[in-house]
Design a protein around this motif. Sequence first.
Motif, PDB file in Angstrom:
ATOM      1  N   ILE A 149       0.847  -1.197   0.000  1.00  0.00           N
ATOM      2  CA  ILE A 149       0.000   0.000   0.000  1.00  0.00           C
ATOM      3  C   ILE A 149       0.883   1.248   0.000  1.00  0.00           C
ATOM      4  CG2 ILE A 149      -1.688   1.343   1.302  1.00  0.00           C
ATOM      5  CD1 ILE A 149      -2.794  -1.282   2.389  1.00  0.00           C
ATOM      6  N   LEU A 150       0.642   2.155  -0.945  1.00  0.00           N
ATOM      7  CA  LEU A 150       1.364   3.421  -1.005  1.00  0.00           C
ATOM      8  C   LEU A 150       0.664   4.463  -0.133  1.00  0.00           C
ATOM      9  CD1 LEU A 150       2.026   3.532  -4.847  1.00  0.00           C
ATOM     10  CD2 LEU A 150       3.740   3.169  -3.065  1.00  0.00           C
ATOM     11  N   TYR A 151      -0.601   4.747  -0.465  1.00  0.00           N
ATOM     12  CA  TYR A 151      -1.374   5.670   0.348  1.00  0.00           C
ATOM     13  C   TYR A 151      -2.860   5.406   0.128  1.00  0.00           C
ATOM     14  CZ  TYR A 151      -2.173   8.647  -3.811  1.00  0.00           C
ATOM     15  OH  TYR A 151      -2.539   9.129  -5.042  1.00  0.00           O
ATOM     16  N   ILE A 152      -3.671   5.906   1.045  1.00  0.00           N
ATOM     17  CA  ILE A 152      -5.122   5.764   0.969  1.00  0.00           C
ATOM     18  C   ILE A 152      -5.727   7.152   1.087  1.00  0.00           C
ATOM     19  CG2 ILE A 152      -7.181   4.739   2.005  1.00  0.00           C
ATOM     20  CD1 ILE A 152      -5.375   2.530   3.127  1.00  0.00           C
ATOM     21  N   GLU A 153      -6.628   7.473   0.176  1.00  0.00           N
ATOM     22  CA  GLU A 153      -7.235   8.808   0.120  1.00  0.00           C
ATOM     23  C   GLU A 153      -8.729   8.707   0.386  1.00  0.00           C
ATOM     24  OE1 GLU A 153      -7.745  12.474  -3.109  1.00  0.00           O
ATOM     25  OE2 GLU A 153      -6.818  10.569  -3.693  1.00  0.00           O
ATOM     26  N   SER A 154      -9.225   9.610   1.203  1.00  0.00           N
ATOM     27  CA  SER A 154     -10.654   9.697   1.486  1.00  0.00           C
ATOM     28  C   SER A 154     -11.255  10.821   0.654  1.00  0.00           C
ATOM     29  CB  SER A 154     -10.884   9.976   2.980  1.00  0.00           C
ATOM     30  OG  SER A 154     -12.250  10.227   3.233  1.00  0.00           O
ATOM     31  N   HIS A 162      -4.299   3.105  -3.055  1.00  0.00           N
ATOM     32  CA  HIS A 162      -3.260   3.102  -4.096  1.00  0.00           C
ATOM     33  C   HIS A 162      -2.176   2.105  -3.689  1.00  0.00           C
ATOM     34  CE1 HIS A 162      -4.855   6.920  -5.850  1.00  0.00           C
ATOM     35  NE2 HIS A 162      -5.240   7.097  -4.597  1.00  0.00           N
ATOM     36  N   THR A 163      -1.923   1.123  -4.537  1.00  0.00           N
ATOM     37  CA  THR A 163      -0.938   0.087  -4.223  1.00  0.00           C
ATOM     38  C   THR A 163       0.132   0.003  -5.306  1.00  0.00           C
ATOM     39  OG1 THR A 163      -2.333  -1.613  -5.269  1.00  0.00           O
ATOM     40  CG2 THR A 163      -2.547  -1.308  -2.889  1.00  0.00           C
ATOM     41  N   PHE A 199      -5.848  11.597   4.235  1.00  0.00           N
ATOM     42  CA  PHE A 199      -4.828  10.706   3.685  1.00  0.00           C
ATOM     43  C   PHE A 199      -4.159   9.856   4.763  1.00  0.00           C
ATOM     44  CE2 PHE A 199      -5.115  13.921   0.420  1.00  0.00           C
ATOM     45  CZ  PHE A 199      -4.918  13.223  -0.766  1.00  0.00           C
ATOM     46  N   LEU A 200      -3.950   8.588   4.434  1.00  0.00           N
ATOM     47  CA  LEU A 200      -3.045   7.697   5.157  1.00  0.00           C
ATOM     48  C   LEU A 200      -1.908   7.344   4.216  1.00  0.00           C
ATOM     49  CD1 LEU A 200      -5.511   5.065   6.720  1.00  0.00           C
ATOM     50  CD2 LEU A 200      -4.664   7.157   7.778  1.00  0.00           C
ATOM     51  N   VAL A 201      -0.681   7.236   4.729  1.00  0.00           N
ATOM     52  CA  VAL A 201       0.457   6.823   3.916  1.00  0.00           C
ATOM     53  C   VAL A 201       1.148   5.639   4.585  1.00  0.00           C
ATOM     54  CG1 VAL A 201       0.867   9.095   2.922  1.00  0.00           C
ATOM     55  CG2 VAL A 201       2.043   8.436   5.023  1.00  0.00           C
ATOM     56  N   ASN A 202       1.864   4.900   3.769  1.00  0.00           N
ATOM     57  CA  ASN A 202       2.704   3.822   4.277  1.00  0.00           C
ATOM     58  C   ASN A 202       4.111   4.389   4.472  1.00  0.00           C
ATOM     59  OD1 ASN A 202       4.183   1.509   4.783  1.00  0.00           O
ATOM     60  ND2 ASN A 202       3.053   0.274   3.305  1.00  0.00           N
ATOM     61  N   PRO A 203       4.583   4.511   5.716  1.00  0.00           N
ATOM     62  CA  PRO A 203       5.874   5.170   5.958  1.00  0.00           C
ATOM     63  C   PRO A 203       7.060   4.512   5.264  1.00  0.00           C
ATOM     64  CG  PRO A 203       4.644   4.909   8.015  1.00  0.00           C
ATOM     65  CD  PRO A 203       3.918   4.109   6.981  1.00  0.00           C
TER      66      PRO A 203
END
Length: 241
Positions: A149-154, A162-163, A199-203
């Motif tokens: 997972i790269l990031y997740i957008e609301s 987004h992967t 947004f959430l991101v994968n660090p």
Amino acid sequence: MGLILLVEDEPGAVALMRRYIESSSFEHKLAVFAKAAEALLYAVKNKVDLFILDIQLLDYRGTELARQLRSMPEYRFTPILFTTELAGEELSAYREIKCYDFLVKPFTEAEFQRTFQAALEMGAQMQAAPEILRIEQKQFLFEYEIRNILYIESFGKRLFIHTAQSGGSEVTDQISGYSLLKLLDMVPQNRLLQCHKSFLVNPVHIYKIDKANRLLYLEGCKTAVPIGEKYQKAVFERGQP
């Protein structure tokens, strides 16, 4: 028996590291190449557990070899150690390619063993079963490896996940019925980082933080992710590559 691939064109350095490795690890086979192209071909045909790459090689640079390896799905998370005599360049390689660590020549046996053993342990952890995020959508069940997972957008009542895929491509899935907060509760602690209210991101994919413009840049992702003022302190502390 695991496999370590050493790419080094100086015979003295090869002999030294071979002695260090043989004195510390009896469970690994060592393969040695002086040229990056030959090492890459070997890596394609064999499963390597740890790469030790000199930055300056006979045919082309070790950093370019690392980029080629990282483009292969099986080596996206395999530990890479760089060795170099060039002060400063190892830091650039570390940040751009996400190598595990680097050794600046000349290094002592103690320095080598400490870095080498830590990389082996990290590699063993990465071989464990991948962590999965499972999301139900009507009669379907979607499964995502969290590390991909790269990031997740609301966006409104929808989420876009987004992967990263093999070959460097990016795939986006749309889901409904979930909030960012709910997804955070569904994954192991600290695997995803909230950087903005939307947004959430994968660090693990962060390679650059633009503090002035409050933007995050992720490996394999053309879109810059915004950092909300409320979240910037946590992001700067946790996400700095």
